[in-house]
Design a protein around this motif. Sequence first.
Motif, PDB file in Angstrom:
ATOM      1  N   ARG A 183       0.891  -1.175   0.027  1.00  0.00           N
ATOM      2  CA  ARG A 183       0.009  -0.064  -0.024  1.00  0.00           C
ATOM      3  C   ARG A 183       0.815   1.092  -0.094  1.00  0.00           C
ATOM      4  NH1 ARG A 183      -4.748   1.079  -1.870  1.00  0.00           N
ATOM      5  NH2 ARG A 183      -5.037  -0.977  -1.163  1.00  0.00           N
ATOM      6  N   GLU A 193       0.708   4.044  -2.991  1.00  0.00           N
ATOM      7  CA  GLU A 193       0.390   5.443  -2.702  1.00  0.00           C
ATOM      8  C   GLU A 193       1.578   6.322  -3.250  1.00  0.00           C
ATOM      9  OE1 GLU A 193      -2.479   6.688  -1.872  1.00  0.00           O
ATOM     10  OE2 GLU A 193      -3.136   4.671  -1.579  1.00  0.00           O
ATOM     11  N   SER A 206       0.664   9.087  -6.184  1.00  0.00           N
ATOM     12  CA  SER A 206       0.930  10.500  -5.831  1.00  0.00           C
ATOM     13  C   SER A 206       1.922  11.105  -6.698  1.00  0.00           C
ATOM     14  CB  SER A 206       1.569  10.614  -4.348  1.00  0.00           C
ATOM     15  OG  SER A 206       2.974  10.257  -4.287  1.00  0.00           O
TER      16      SER A 206
END
Length: 164
Positions: free
Chosen positions: A77, A81, A85
């Motif tokens: 995760r 992310e 991003s």
Amino acid sequence: MKTPAGSASAELEIRKSRFLARLEPIAAPEDARRWVKVWREEHPRARHVVHAFVLSREGVQTEGASDDGEPPGTGGRPVLELLRSRGLTGVCVGVIRYFGGVLLGTGPLARAYSDAAALAVEAAEWKEVIPGQNWSLTVVWGHRGVLERWAAVHGGSLRNWESS
């Protein structure tokens, strides 16, 4: 969005654990699975091979991540992310962990995976991806040159010409 121009790698050591980050360009989810298999074969003594991938094709985003036995949300995760991003696509990042005997805790563990992945992302060369559109047009054959010049000026191309 950006996609990798090639492979990249980085290494991070935190409290005796080694985190080897590997970044590879991919064109399909199967490519990500293949890279994870390669990394496992190259590092048979590693405790974990955490990974994440992001792919955008024809307006559809496909992504995936795995903690590979680490506490839920501490490996795949954070890497996923990071990729999201940064606006990355067509990329798979794996972080191979050699356990050093010291438990890090969930927060520091998630940061270690994210930091290692970030080092590989920063080491990579990137190229810009501009999403395109496909159009179907019917034109008079004699106007083909005008249409080809228009497409070239606007960064496009024409293909699949048919005459009737």
